[in-house]
Design a protein around this motif. Structure first.
Motif, mmCIF file in Angstrom:
data_model
loop_
_atom_site.group_PDB
_atom_site.id
_atom_site.type_symbol
_atom_site.label_atom_id
_atom_site.label_comp_id
_atom_site.label_asym_id
_atom_site.label_seq_id
_atom_site.Cartn_x
_atom_site.Cartn_y
_atom_site.Cartn_z
ATOM 1 N N LEU A 1 -10.308 -55.654 14.105
ATOM 2 C CA LEU A 1 -9.047 -56.094 13.537
ATOM 3 C C LEU A 1 -8.426 -57.141 14.446
ATOM 4 O O LEU A 1 -8.403 -56.978 15.674
ATOM 5 N N LEU A 2 -7.924 -58.211 13.857
ATOM 6 C CA LEU A 2 -7.317 -59.300 14.624
ATOM 7 C C LEU A 2 -5.826 -59.394 14.308
ATOM 8 O O LEU A 2 -5.316 -60.441 13.930
ATOM 9 N N ARG A 3 -5.141 -58.271 14.466
ATOM 10 C CA ARG A 3 -3.692 -58.262 14.292
ATOM 11 C C ARG A 3 -3.054 -58.224 15.666
ATOM 12 O O ARG A 3 -3.153 -57.226 16.374
ATOM 13 N N PRO A 4 -2.392 -59.303 16.070
ATOM 14 C CA PRO A 4 -1.811 -59.353 17.419
ATOM 15 C C PRO A 4 -0.615 -58.422 17.551
ATOM 16 O O PRO A 4 -0.046 -57.959 16.558
ATOM 17 N N ALA A 5 -0.230 -58.169 18.798
ATOM 18 C CA ALA A 5 0.922 -57.302 19.059
ATOM 19 C C ALA A 5 2.194 -57.919 18.498
ATOM 20 O O ALA A 5 3.107 -57.201 18.064
ATOM 21 N N SER A 6 2.273 -59.238 18.507
ATOM 22 C CA SER A 6 3.403 -59.938 17.909
ATOM 23 C C SER A 6 2.940 -61.323 17.497
ATOM 24 O O SER A 6 1.907 -61.815 17.962
ATOM 25 N N TRP A 7 3.712 -61.939 16.637
ATOM 26 C CA TRP A 7 3.408 -63.280 16.177
ATOM 27 C C TRP A 7 4.215 -64.290 16.986
ATOM 28 O O TRP A 7 5.102 -63.889 17.764
ATOM 29 N N PRO A 8 3.936 -65.577 16.895
ATOM 30 C CA PRO A 8 4.630 -66.571 17.723
ATOM 31 C C PRO A 8 6.148 -66.443 17.677
ATOM 32 O O PRO A 8 6.738 -66.180 16.630
ATOM 33 N N GLY A 9 6.758 -66.604 18.859
ATOM 34 C CA GLY A 9 8.209 -66.517 18.959
ATOM 35 C C GLY A 9 8.737 -65.118 18.778
ATOM 36 O O GLY A 9 9.926 -64.936 18.531
ATOM 37 N N GLY A 10 7.866 -64.115 18.880
ATOM 38 C CA GLY A 10 8.293 -62.736 18.686
ATOM 39 C C GLY A 10 8.481 -62.363 17.228
ATOM 40 O O GLY A 10 9.105 -61.334 16.923
ATOM 41 N N ALA A 11 7.944 -63.167 16.325
ATOM 42 C CA ALA A 11 8.068 -62.871 14.892
ATOM 43 C C ALA A 11 7.417 -61.545 14.551
ATOM 44 O O ALA A 11 6.433 -61.134 15.163
ATOM 45 N N ARG A 12 7.962 -60.876 13.555
ATOM 46 C CA ARG A 12 7.463 -59.552 13.155
ATOM 47 C C ARG A 12 6.425 -59.621 12.053
ATOM 48 O O ARG A 12 5.746 -58.630 11.776
ATOM 49 N N VAL A 13 6.321 -60.760 11.394
ATOM 50 C CA VAL A 13 5.376 -60.891 10.283
ATOM 51 C C VAL A 13 4.928 -62.342 10.185
ATOM 52 O O VAL A 13 5.700 -63.263 10.486
#
Length: 297
Positions: free
Chosen positions: A27-39
């Motif tokens: 699975l390639l789901r990061p801990a967070s997205w750029p800028g701390g985005a949630r989705v």
């Protein structure tokens, strides 16, 4: 195994080999997205236009006109709405469609959107022999590069069909990602016979596609489409779940389908719903693939 064997006659080695040929890996789901985005939100459009009838050898003006609507009316309408909300998107375009509408392709690039591969003439690649599938893929990549000035980095196979040779061709082309398979909600790495490939899968799903809801097929009896606001409700629910899980919301649309006046309501209401939330990262499919490979080495 012999050619005349039925699947229930296969030995375990045979059915396991079929299942393992192309499989979901890590699975390639990061801990967070750029800028701390949630989705992450990755919108895409398959600019098929006239290639839908052409791939079946249908050359009647009626069917071709339906496809022409996608380029003449639908695509500009989509671009205006994306500009209004400041949203980047990925446009997957058969090479024949791009050759028919070169100014459209350039308009995507000029607006900062991604152009990805989508076959030569929206061909049924699972019906082709490996040499023909490979030749058409190489020809399509070259064509898009000439028209856009940039070599495509991703592919969405026509009709989301995947032959036994598609992944090998994808790797030969050096593509960063595919967006045709459905083994997860979030990005994952593709495996080939159990071995990691480094190719990111950005999964699709018919739930997150406009065609099943909005296509009206008059042959064999008229079938009415789903009211667009109901479609928007399904997509908003999908987004809400992705937001809650910290994952990816991916959506596939078609200018000749979603681009009609009443149907653009579904996309507009979805974007209004998404914009009402904080912590959203809008990205092209290429940007998603690059980021997850960076964050999940």
């Amino acid at each position: 195994m012999t050619a005349d064997q039925q699947p229930w006659q296969w030995d375990e080695q045979t059915w396991r080999a079929h299942v393992a040929r192309v499989r979901a890996g890590r699975l390639l789901r990061p801990a967070s997205w750029p800028g701390g985005a949630r989705v992450a939100v990755a919108l895409s459009f398959d600019a098929d236009h006239e290639t839908i009838p052409l791939r079946h050898g249908e050359t009647g003006p009626g069917k071709l006109a339906q496809g022409e609507y996608g380029s003449r009316v639908g695509a500009p309408r989509v671009l205006r709405l994306l500009e209004r909300f400041g949203v980047p998107a990925s446009f997957f375009m058969p090479a024949v469609s791009a050759l028919l509408h070169p100014e459209e392709v350039r308009s995507y690039v000029a607006a900062g959107h991604e152009v990805g591969m989508h076959g030569w003439i929206h061909e049924g690649n699972t019906l082709l022999d490996p040499a023909d599938e490979r030749e058409l893929a190489l020809r399509a990549a070259d064509t898009l590069e000439k028209l856009t000035g940039t070599r495509p980095v991703g592919i969405r196979t026509p009709a989301w069909e995947f032959s036994h040779h598609t992944l090998a061709i994808t790797r030969e082309l050096g593509l960063r990602y595919d967006s045709s398979l459905m083994a997860d909600d979030d990005p994952y790495e593709l495996l080939a016979d159990g071995e990691p490939t480094g190719v990111v899968e950005i999964p699709v799903e018919w739930i997150r596609d406009d065609v099943p809801y909005l296509t009206i097929e008059h042959r064999g009896g008229l079938r009415w489409s789903t009211p667009p606001r109901q479609v928007a409700g399904v997509w908003c629910d999908e987004f809400d779940a992705a937001l809650e899980e910290g994952g990816l919301f991916q959506l596939t649309m078609h200018p000749h389908v979603i681009g009609h006046r009443s149907r653009m309501v579904a996309l507009r209401e979805l974007l209004e719903h998404i914009d009402a939330h904080e912590g959203v990262w809008y990205a092209t499919h290429a940007q998603v693939a690059e980021y997850v490979l960076e964050q999940c080495p």
